[in-house]
Structure formats: C-alpha cells, structure tokens
Design a protein around this motif. Sequence first.
Motif, PDB file in Angstrom:
ATOM      1  N   ASP A  18       0.898  -0.571  -0.146  1.00  0.00           N
ATOM      2  CA  ASP A  18       0.118   0.055  -0.171  1.00  0.00           C
ATOM      3  C   ASP A  18       1.140   1.321  -0.064  1.00  0.00           C
ATOM      4  O   ASP A  18       0.800   2.455  -1.130  1.00  0.00           O
ATOM      5  CB  ASP A  18      -1.058  -0.153   1.162  1.00  0.00           C
ATOM      6  CG  ASP A  18      -2.081  -1.586   1.246  1.00  0.00           C
ATOM      7  OD1 ASP A  18      -2.622  -1.580   0.426  1.00  0.00           O
ATOM      8  OD2 ASP A  18      -2.518  -1.490   1.697  1.00  0.00           O
ATOM      9  N   GLN A  19       2.190   1.103   1.039  1.00  0.00           N
ATOM     10  CA  GLN A  19       2.740   2.364   0.575  1.00  0.00           C
ATOM     11  C   GLN A  19       3.661   2.293  -0.432  1.00  0.00           C
ATOM     12  O   GLN A  19       3.986   3.242  -1.244  1.00  0.00           O
ATOM     13  CB  GLN A  19       3.496   2.025   2.002  1.00  0.00           C
ATOM     14  CG  GLN A  19       2.989   2.295   3.386  1.00  0.00           C
ATOM     15  CD  GLN A  19       4.655   2.231   4.262  1.00  0.00           C
ATOM     16  OE1 GLN A  19       5.476   0.766   4.223  1.00  0.00           O
ATOM     17  NE2 GLN A  19       5.136   2.719   4.937  1.00  0.00           N
ATOM     18  N   LEU A  20       4.006   1.131  -0.819  1.00  0.00           N
ATOM     19  CA  LEU A  20       4.790   1.837  -2.526  1.00  0.00           C
ATOM     20  C   LEU A  20       3.835   2.013  -3.277  1.00  0.00           C
ATOM     21  O   LEU A  20       4.231   2.963  -3.940  1.00  0.00           O
ATOM     22  CB  LEU A  20       5.023  -0.076  -2.887  1.00  0.00           C
ATOM     23  CG  LEU A  20       6.238  -0.591  -1.813  1.00  0.00           C
ATOM     24  CD1 LEU A  20       6.151  -1.043  -2.534  1.00  0.00           C
ATOM     25  CD2 LEU A  20       7.574   0.772  -1.767  1.00  0.00           C
ATOM     26  N   ASP A  21       2.657   1.420  -3.698  1.00  0.00           N
ATOM     27  CA  ASP A  21       1.121   2.006  -4.153  1.00  0.00           C
ATOM     28  C   ASP A  21       0.986   3.370  -4.100  1.00  0.00           C
ATOM     29  O   ASP A  21       1.082   4.477  -5.047  1.00  0.00           O
ATOM     30  CB  ASP A  21       0.596   1.378  -4.362  1.00  0.00           C
ATOM     31  CG  ASP A  21       0.138  -0.244  -4.449  1.00  0.00           C
ATOM     32  OD1 ASP A  21       1.359  -0.468  -6.446  1.00  0.00           O
ATOM     33  OD2 ASP A  21      -0.200  -0.638  -4.485  1.00  0.00           O
ATOM     34  N   ALA A  25       1.580   6.694  -6.915  1.00  0.00           N
ATOM     35  CA  ALA A  25       0.282   7.398  -7.517  1.00  0.00           C
ATOM     36  C   ALA A  25       0.961   9.077  -7.040  1.00  0.00           C
ATOM     37  O   ALA A  25       0.940   9.649  -7.400  1.00  0.00           O
ATOM     38  CB  ALA A  25      -0.752   7.363  -6.257  1.00  0.00           C
ATOM     39  N   GLN A  26       1.591   9.403  -6.209  1.00  0.00           N
ATOM     40  CA  GLN A  26       2.217  10.274  -5.598  1.00  0.00           C
ATOM     41  C   GLN A  26       2.729  10.500  -7.029  1.00  0.00           C
ATOM     42  O   GLN A  26       3.324  11.996  -7.878  1.00  0.00           O
ATOM     43  CB  GLN A  26       2.568  10.932  -4.905  1.00  0.00           C
ATOM     44  CG  GLN A  26       3.572  12.323  -4.217  1.00  0.00           C
ATOM     45  CD  GLN A  26       2.155  13.695  -3.767  1.00  0.00           C
ATOM     46  OE1 GLN A  26       1.113  13.565  -3.068  1.00  0.00           O
ATOM     47  NE2 GLN A  26       2.350  13.607  -4.996  1.00  0.00           N
ATOM     48  N   ALA A 336       8.231  12.032  -4.217  1.00  0.00           N
ATOM     49  CA  ALA A 336       7.439  11.202  -3.618  1.00  0.00           C
ATOM     50  C   ALA A 336       7.788  10.726  -2.448  1.00  0.00           C
ATOM     51  O   ALA A 336       7.096  10.606  -1.781  1.00  0.00           O
ATOM     52  CB  ALA A 336       6.923  10.300  -5.144  1.00  0.00           C
ATOM     53  N   VAL A 337       9.165   9.968  -2.845  1.00  0.00           N
ATOM     54  CA  VAL A 337       9.714   9.551  -1.534  1.00  0.00           C
ATOM     55  C   VAL A 337      10.332  10.732  -0.652  1.00  0.00           C
ATOM     56  O   VAL A 337      10.173  10.368   0.992  1.00  0.00           O
ATOM     57  CB  VAL A 337      10.787   8.623  -2.341  1.00  0.00           C
ATOM     58  CG1 VAL A 337      11.917   8.127  -0.547  1.00  0.00           C
ATOM     59  CG2 VAL A 337      10.389   7.670  -3.158  1.00  0.00           C
TER      60      VAL A 337
END
Length: 346
Positions: A18-21, A25-26, A336-337
Amino acid sequence: MKQVPLQHFLNTQDWSRDQLDAVLAQAAEFKRQPFGAPGKPRALEGKSIALVFFNSSLRTRTSFEIGAFQMGGHAVVLQPGKDAWPIEFDLGTVMDGETEEHIAEVARVLSRYVDLIGVRAFPKFVDWSADREDRVLKGFAKYSSVPVINMETITHPCQELAHILALQEHFGTTDLRGKKYVLTWTYHPKPLNTAVANSALTIATRMGMDVTLLCPTPEYVLDARYMAWAAQNVQESGGSLQVSHDIESAYAGADIVYAKSWGALPYFGNWAPEKPIRDTNKHFIVDEAKMALTNDGVFSHCLPLRRNVKATDGVMDSPRCIAIDEAENRLHVQKAVMATLAGQRR
C-alpha cells in the motif's frame, strides 16, 4: 503521546505494498504537476536534504537536486574524501589512518541541520560477506534522527520505483500481474554491482509478474537474500519465479525485457577466474533477434548503458525502448519518496 518510529527508505521490501502504491500514485501526480498543486504549500518548503555521495552519479544527483528544488527545498551535496571528511564506520577502530570522523558524529550532526539524508555507497568489491551487510547505509540509518534514503548501495530502490512507473505508463495500468518479465544478465568488460539486478528481481516479483532470471550459468544467480525475497513476494503477490540459462525460451513471449550486467558472486573480489566465463557470454547482448521472440515486448535498462555491448543501437533506438522514460521517472518517484518521508517531520 505515542512516538511513531522513524521510517527510512532503504529497500522497497521494508515498505508495505500500500505504501509503495501510494508513492507511485504521488509520483504520477508530480509528473503531471511538477511544482505541486497550485495554491498548496510545496512538500519541502523550508526543508533540506543532504545528498552524501561516496560514488559518482549523473541521474541520481541531478534528479534529487532538481526534485528538492521543485518542491521548495534545498539540497546539499557532500562527497566524503573529496569535499567532506573521510568517514569511519567500524566501532572500536583506533582512528589513526585516513578517516577523520566517525559515522556516529556525522549522521547525528547532519540530522541537526537537514530534514532528510540520501546515501550512495557502492560495494568495495573485495569481500561479499562484508559488502552484503550494507554497513555505510545502515550506519547512517542507525545514527540519524531524520529519514535516510538509499540512493544506491547493494540495492537501488529509487530505480525500482522509476522502472515500475514506466511500465505502468506503457501498459496503461497499475496492475502488472500476468506480464512475463525477463531480467537478463548482459556482458560488460568489468564485473559490476548486483544492486539494480537485486532491485529489479525484488520489485518485479512484488508486483506479481511472472519473472524469469536469465543468466549464463548458476554462478550468476543473485544473492540468496534477494532470491528469498523474490520467493516470498511470489507467495504474497502471485506470479512466478524461475531461473533460466536458455536465451530463446526465456525471451519467448516476454512482455518486458530488463537488462543488467553483474559480476558472479562466487568470484567476488577474485575476478580473474570469472573473466573467461564473462567473455564467453557476449552473445547475451540484447539485440533485435532476441526481442523478436518476445510478445512485442518493451526493453529497458537503468542506464548508463554501453551500446553494442549490453544492447544494440537497434534495440536502444526502438520505440519499444522505455529506458529514457524510466530515467525521467527517477525525478518523479524520488520527489514522492522525499515528500512522504519529510511528512513525518512536521
């Protein structure tokens, strides 16, 4: 008030799907709006990141510096041993040699100045049992009180995300399950780091693809840690994993071909016996004939790439090559990261 543990970005395997997705997305949103949504504060406004480079860089340094700028932040580039003091990482060392200060001080001092720290540190290529411990990256993470980002050590998680974003864009979907993914070894005159191969294997299996690791001999199979991660990912995400030494069957019906060169780990630090094996497998080059076996597959590479050694001009200049898209996406995924991790410090 319960304190939330500090999160770093050392490997994608440490983050939930979920975090990677959410990061992907960001990243896609940053690609549409490089400076963020109009009227909203930029993610790094008033913040800073220290980019610590023990090794040279083109894409990584450029994309991190520009990414920080576009989000309103400031990047400071440090090169230990060049424009910053050489750093010691072992405890108990009598520091009467070349190193001037210890990571225990370096990371804690930088943490007082900046909001994020990025680290790029390649293996020493002497002893894999030592290099696989990733001591430089883990040293920063141990002593830092701000999030640490892996800018490539023995894995390259930022490259993983850029690669996946490029594939999602090409196929027009975030669901890559069912795609046949070939991670192929290629010849290079030097034995190279396994970082990108480790990462490609990790993220392709994490996304539920049917993954084939193609390499000349069993000696080129990747470290057991990353093979185990891949096997775990298959169990959790679906898809499959196989190792092949047969070029034609591996390429047959492939949707994605990802190329990388790496040195065989059994010869790590003693490369002379490995060179004849490497030299006899120059035919692993990605060429038009091999790509013709695929399912109109796309080709990519992390770059830099030696043309007509790793892949032919025809493959690199084909409209099916998405290596430039992947390289561009380094900017967007790293933003994003950084935005995600900087959000912990508010």
